[in-house]
Design an enzyme around this catalytic site. Structure first.
Site, short mmCIF file in Angstrom:
data_model
loop_
_atom_site.label_atom_id
_atom_site.label_comp_id
_atom_site.label_asym_id
_atom_site.label_seq_id
_atom_site.Cartn_x
_atom_site.Cartn_y
_atom_site.Cartn_z
N GLU A 170 -0.83 -9.20 -0.67
CA GLU A 170 -2.25 -9.44 -0.42
C GLU A 170 -3.04 -9.40 -1.73
O GLU A 170 -3.97 -10.18 -1.93
CB GLU A 170 -2.78 -8.41 0.57
CG GLU A 170 -2.16 -8.60 1.96
CD GLU A 170 -2.46 -7.46 2.90
OE1 GLU A 170 -1.98 -6.33 2.65
OE2 GLU A 170 -3.19 -7.67 3.88
N GLU B 267 4.22 -5.21 7.34
CA GLU B 267 3.42 -4.16 8.00
C GLU B 267 3.87 -3.88 9.43
O GLU B 267 3.83 -2.73 9.88
CB GLU B 267 1.94 -4.54 8.00
CG GLU B 267 1.25 -4.40 6.65
CD GLU B 267 1.39 -5.63 5.77
OE1 GLU B 267 2.17 -6.55 6.12
OE2 GLU B 267 0.72 -5.68 4.73
N GLY C 288 0.54 -4.92 0.98
CA GLY C 288 -0.67 -4.92 0.16
C GLY C 288 -0.43 -5.56 -1.21
O GLY C 288 -1.37 -6.05 -1.84
N ALA D 133 0.87 -1.17 0.00
CA ALA D 133 0.00 0.00 0.00
C ALA D 133 0.91 1.23 0.00
O ALA D 133 2.06 1.15 0.44
CB ALA D 133 -0.88 -0.01 1.24
N1 DAK Z 1 4.66 3.19 -0.75
C1 DAK Z 1 5.06 4.34 -1.33
N2 DAK Z 1 6.23 4.46 -1.99
C2 DAK Z 1 7.02 3.38 -2.06
C3 DAK Z 1 6.66 2.14 -1.46
C4 DAK Z 1 5.40 2.08 -0.77
N3 DAK Z 1 4.93 0.94 -0.22
N4 DAK Z 1 7.66 1.25 -1.68
C5 DAK Z 1 8.60 1.92 -2.39
N5 DAK Z 1 8.23 3.18 -2.61
C6 DAK Z 1 8.96 4.23 -3.34
C7 DAK Z 1 10.13 4.73 -2.51
O1 DAK Z 1 9.69 5.69 -1.57
C8 DAK Z 1 11.02 5.30 -3.60
O2 DAK Z 1 10.50 6.54 -3.99
P1 DAK Z 1 11.47 7.83 -4.17
O3 DAK Z 1 12.14 8.01 -2.87
O4 DAK Z 1 12.40 7.41 -5.29
O5 DAK Z 1 10.52 8.93 -4.55
C9 DAK Z 1 10.81 4.33 -4.77
O6 DAK Z 1 9.57 3.67 -4.50
C10 DAK Z 1 11.90 3.28 -4.88
O7 DAK Z 1 12.03 2.66 -3.62
P2 DAK Z 1 13.44 2.56 -2.86
O8 DAK Z 1 14.35 3.68 -3.23
O9 DAK Z 1 13.15 2.34 -1.43
O10 DAK Z 1 14.04 1.23 -3.52
P3 DAK Z 1 14.99 0.15 -2.84
O11 DAK Z 1 15.40 -0.77 -3.93
O12 DAK Z 1 16.05 0.80 -2.02
O13 DAK Z 1 14.03 -0.65 -1.82
C11 DAK Z 1 12.01 -1.80 -1.16
C12 DAK Z 1 12.93 -1.35 -2.34
C13 DAK Z 1 10.75 -2.41 -1.74
C14 DAK Z 1 12.73 -2.81 -0.28
C15 DAK Z 1 11.68 -0.52 -0.31
O14 DAK Z 1 11.16 0.50 -1.18
C16 DAK Z 1 10.65 -0.79 0.73
O15 DAK Z 1 10.94 -1.33 1.82
N6 DAK Z 1 9.40 -0.36 0.46
C17 DAK Z 1 8.34 -0.46 1.42
C18 DAK Z 1 7.85 -1.86 1.45
C19 DAK Z 1 6.77 -2.02 2.48
O16 DAK Z 1 6.97 -1.81 3.66
N7 DAK Z 1 5.62 -2.40 1.98
C20 DAK Z 1 4.48 -2.61 2.83
C21 DAK Z 1 3.78 -1.32 2.95
S1 DAK Z 1 2.54 -1.47 4.20
C22 DAK Z 1 -4.60 -0.84 4.67
C23 DAK Z 1 -4.52 -1.72 3.64
C24 DAK Z 1 -3.37 -2.29 3.38
C25 DAK Z 1 -2.26 -2.03 4.10
C26 DAK Z 1 -2.32 -1.14 5.12
C27 DAK Z 1 -3.49 -0.57 5.42
N8 DAK Z 1 -5.80 -0.22 4.88
C28 DAK Z 1 -6.32 0.19 3.63
C29 DAK Z 1 -6.13 0.46 6.07
C30 DAK Z 1 -1.03 -2.55 3.72
C31 DAK Z 1 0.04 -1.98 4.16
C32 DAK Z 1 1.26 -2.12 3.40
O17 DAK Z 1 1.30 -2.62 2.33
#
Ligand code: DAK
Length: 269
Positions: A122, A142, A119, A74
């Protein structure tokens, strides 16, 4: 095979058609295809449009653009200032997308090439099954953000990999590679590269497409609806679905072809 035709549903989601096959691509590579509310709305619109086509769609591939991610979760940025009500609204939208995918009568394969996190995993789990490239990785991170899976992960991940493995993945938030994902049954098949991933997914849909479409749709409906139900209630769904198969011409044709020792000619009704 016909040349794919492309039309834009919304800037971040593309739908390409190749006959009865639809390829839906989340195309926001700069944010690793993260699911913003706009992306979720566009995805919902795309899936609902495919549903409206009914039996004209025989298979769907869902993927992410850019070669680095299926979906990296997400959109974390759009979560920052959310009120609880907005959070709930976003959650409902995510669940509507998952329900729309599960409600499609055609099989949907998640084609993962890169990160499928949060997400994103999911979303892949809402598809019928997951194919991936060897370089892909999977996780529910998460808890690293103070969140829990909010888009069906606590429900569908245990169904896919078992409760203990789902707990381990969700409590640790750790990432696993494609080989481990195949070993635990999260991913059905992995492929050396994107090209072979799509060739493999298309081949599977072609194999499915040779069968009676109403039977495949009924099997999907029963499998999706019975997940998580008690045995007695689930078997009732199967009984009803089995009965429904007898309403179809393809069932009559399939059985007649067997008895007459010939190949069936299915018409999809
Ligand atoms: N959201 C927004 N931007 C994201 C992102 C994300 N989930 N993942 C990556 N990006 C963006 C980064 O911010 C970066 O943008 P800039 O800084 O260049 O503008 C760009 O994508 C490239 O990412 P990185 O520079 O970080 O690239 P790396 O190769 O260094 O790392 C990575 C890749 C995938 C390991 C890293 O980006 C990362 O850890 N990303 C976050 C992964 C994560 O934690 N995903 C889970 C998110 S929580 C809900 C429904 C669902 C959910 C929650 C609530 N409700 C509706 C209430 C679900 C929650 C989630 O999914």
């Amino acid at each position: 095979m016909a040349e794919p035709s492309t039309h834009e549903n919304a800037p971040d989601v593309r739908v390409e058609r190749d006959g009865s096959l639809a390829i839906v691509t989340i195309d926001r590579p700069k944010a690793l295809n993260a699911l913003s509310p706009d992306v979720l709305s566009a995805l919902l619109g795309a899936v609902e449009a495919l549903a409206a086509e009914g039996s004209a769609v025989r298979g769907v591939l869902l993927t992410g653009a850019g070669g680095r991610a299926f979906v990296a979760g997400a959109d974390i940025r759009s979560m920052a200032g959310r009120t609880p009500e907005q959070g709930e609204e976003a959650s409902r939208l995510g669940h509507r997308v998952a329900a729309a995918i599960e409600g499609l009568s055609a099989p949907v394969i998640a084609c993962v090439d890169g990160f499928a996190l949060g997400g994103g995993l999911e979303l892949a789990l809402a598809c019928d099954f997951i194919y991936a490239t060897d370089a892909s990785s999977f996780g529910q991170p998460e808890v690293h953000l103070g969140l829990i899976p909010g888009f069906g992960g606590t429900v569908r991940l245990p169904r896919a990999v078992g409760l203990a493995r789902a707990k381990e993945l969700i409590y640790t938030g750790r990432r696993i590679d494609a080989a481990e994902a195949v070993a635990i049954g999260l991913v059905v098949r992995s492929f050396p590269d994107r090209e072979s991933l799509f060739a493999g997914a298309r081949a599977t849909l072609a194999e499915v497409g040779a069968n009676a479409a109403p039977a495949v749709a009924l099997a999907k409906r029963v499998l999706v609806d019975s997940a998580g139900r008690r045995t007695e209630s689930a078997t009732e769904l199967e009984i009803a679905g089995f009965g429904d198969a007898f309403r179809t011409n393809d069932m009559r044709e399939g059985v007649a072809a067997f008895i007459e020792k010939r190949d069936p000619v299915f018409t999809g009704v």
